[in-house]
Design an enzyme around this catalytic site. Structure first.
Site: not given
Lengths: 353, 353
Positions: B320, B178
């Site tokens: 991430e 994300e």
């Protein structure tokens, strides 16, 4: 060409490169991430740069695992439920590719080299096996010296030579592996001797023993320590209460450091060897990474004594180099991040205000 | 063909295969190692068998990482020093291959798919970018609902569809990723709401904020929780205090579980999504692995609430999907050990007496 000896290795271990270290620290702060957000991965990359003397550091692949095998006279004291012939049987399993370390090394693209430095039985020639037997097993460390100082020197030389040879043939990281039924008793004695802890603090269940056998094992380690006396140096500890594979591992660590290659340390047996290496060549420590935290209490005693933080903590206690091998991708990632990530400038990403 | 929705995914999540699980447990006890000596690696392999319904379990490669991106209206409250445009800039960095998750995924042989589920700016078409914008960022969760229930449903659908699509194109493990400046504030609110902890217990420094900003962030989370009320279900929590990428991640987790594929969970944002997934589809949890322990306090709150043990603990806090991606080799090793190791019988190794 004369062989590369342990004494040669000690003489050629250098210091970390402070310039490359500073460059890596500075570069990390320019990469597209909050500063420090990669945690230990940043620390690892910075040390790889300092080891290699280059920023970015070279990617530490391929790795080479050396599995040093030896037998232990202390089996006479009933410290393990495993028969002595399992050492040689597992060497055959390593050579055939069926052990855990073979599976993990294949996954990591690493090689496995098995080194007979003290198995009690004769071993036939085989691909992937180096025959470097110093003697047929140790004597019973609870009643007499496990080996002579000359045996220790020869085993240290074997380890240093194996490390240098693997690096010279292309290895860019080394992994400590070992096999030896009974060797967690020798490792406990070494660790107690070199950390100042008691036998009961550092002696564990090894391959899985019951309470009665554990009590016997602790008593055996206590007798060994009584014979050894306080504050021995690494060579004396090896000769009195060590093992041939532990001595070879100490040489292997210093040999890798002499070649300026990162060395991934496995569990409690490798931890005992690391203490010896630190005793005989303190500068070698900076070239090592603690691969994982074994469940053996002696492994944690080593980590605490040396102030090392393990990369993995998965409840493993197999040895062979398995935990260290599994940590190799973390080492590789530490290097790749420094070599491949974009900077705030290059990617056009705004920094925090 | 109608699209695969979140409701479809929930309906098709099954249970673990008890027969394959038993077969894996029994097989581990025949392998050439002391029983249990591979620790969590054994647990992982056994669960992979139960997930796949096969012993040995298939090797969980290649993996696919989905990075869901969205913006957050709560930035108006000054909860982060990073400007909002960094979300879109980092999406460009992911697409160009320069972010940490790109480096790590290349090392692991995994793909990265970036999914715009709620970035505030328009993004151009790009290879590796899926444009699935549900809305342009959320509203400010400290003063009003972050989004509508309809927005939540659409974001859940995006996640489920992305998971199914990646698996249908060959992924054998999924990784949650994300990006969204401000999303650690939304994650803290979700985690507090669904674990019953207080705002101050689960709110952390995210990308790195000072004490004054942390106090403001805690107060913002407290106001959001006051508005939300006690014991919300996952959908309500998402709508009131969530984020578009968090909703999509919850859909992604359930979508992967529906396809019987292991899902590696990253840090605190993914942890918030996992709580939502567990609220809306409890059976999905058994298909997930906690990739690592982020330094964010909310991440540990999730691990404790769900009773999960993380595979790595490296002081990382980047997001991430970086920590989860780094844990993929451990998942792979868990499968390979069951598939490739020799047994005591096949290797002719004596068992303990």
């Amino acid at each position: 060409m004369s062989p590369f000896t342990f004494v040669d290795a000690v003489a050629s271990v250098g210091t970390l490169d402070a310039g490359a270290e500073r460059a890596a620290i500075a570069h990390h702060d320019r990469l597209t991430k909050p500063r420090g957000a990669l945690g230990l991965l940043e620390t690892i990359g910075i040390r790889l740069a300092a080891i290699a003397g280059a920023m970015p550091p070279p990617v530490p692949t391929p790795a080479a695992i050396a599995v040093f095998a030896g037998d232990h006279g202390v089996l006479a004291q009933g410290v393990t439920p495993w028969p002595q012939e399992v050492t040689a049987q597992m060497v055959a399993n390593f050579v055939a590719g069926g052990a855990a370390i073979n599976v993990l090394s294949r996954q990591m693209g690493a090689t496995v080299t098995v080194v007979d430095v003290g198995v009690i039985t004769d071993l036939d020639d085989a691909h992937g096996l180096l025959r470097r037997k110093v003697r047929r097993g140790t004597a019973d460390l609870s009643v007499e010296p496990a080996m002579t100082i000359d045996d220790v020197e020869r085993a240290l030389d074997v380890g240093a030579e194996v490390a240098a040879g693997l690096v010279d043939r292309g290895a860019r990281a080394l992994v400590t592996g070992e096999m030896g039924i009974g060797n967690s008793t020798a490792a406990a004695a070494i660790i107690a001797a070199l950390t100042g802890r008691t036998a009961s603090e550092v002696t564990g269940r090894g391959t899985g023993i019951d309470d009665a056998m554990l009590a016997r094992k602790v008593a055996v380690v206590e007798r060994a320590l009584d014979r050894l006396g306080p504050e021995p140096d690494g060579r004396t500890a090896l000769a009195e209460v060590g093992g041939l594979e532990i001595a070879a591992l100490a040489g292997f660590i210093v040999g890798g450091a002499a070649r300026r290659i990162p060395i991934m340390i496995d569990g409690v047996i490798a931890g005992a060897a690391l203490l010896v290496a630190a005793s005989l060549c303190p500068q070698a420590l900076a070239f090592t990474f603690a691969g994982h935290r074994s469940t053996e209490p002696g492994a944690t005693a080593v980590l605490e004594h040396l102030g090392q933080e393990p990369l993995l903590d998965l409840g493993m206690r197999l040895g062979e180099g398995s935990g260290a091998c599994l940590a190799l991708p973390i080492l590789e990632a530490g290097a790749r991040v420094l070599a491949e990530m974009a900077t705030f400038d290059s990617a056009g990403v705004a920094d925090k205000t």
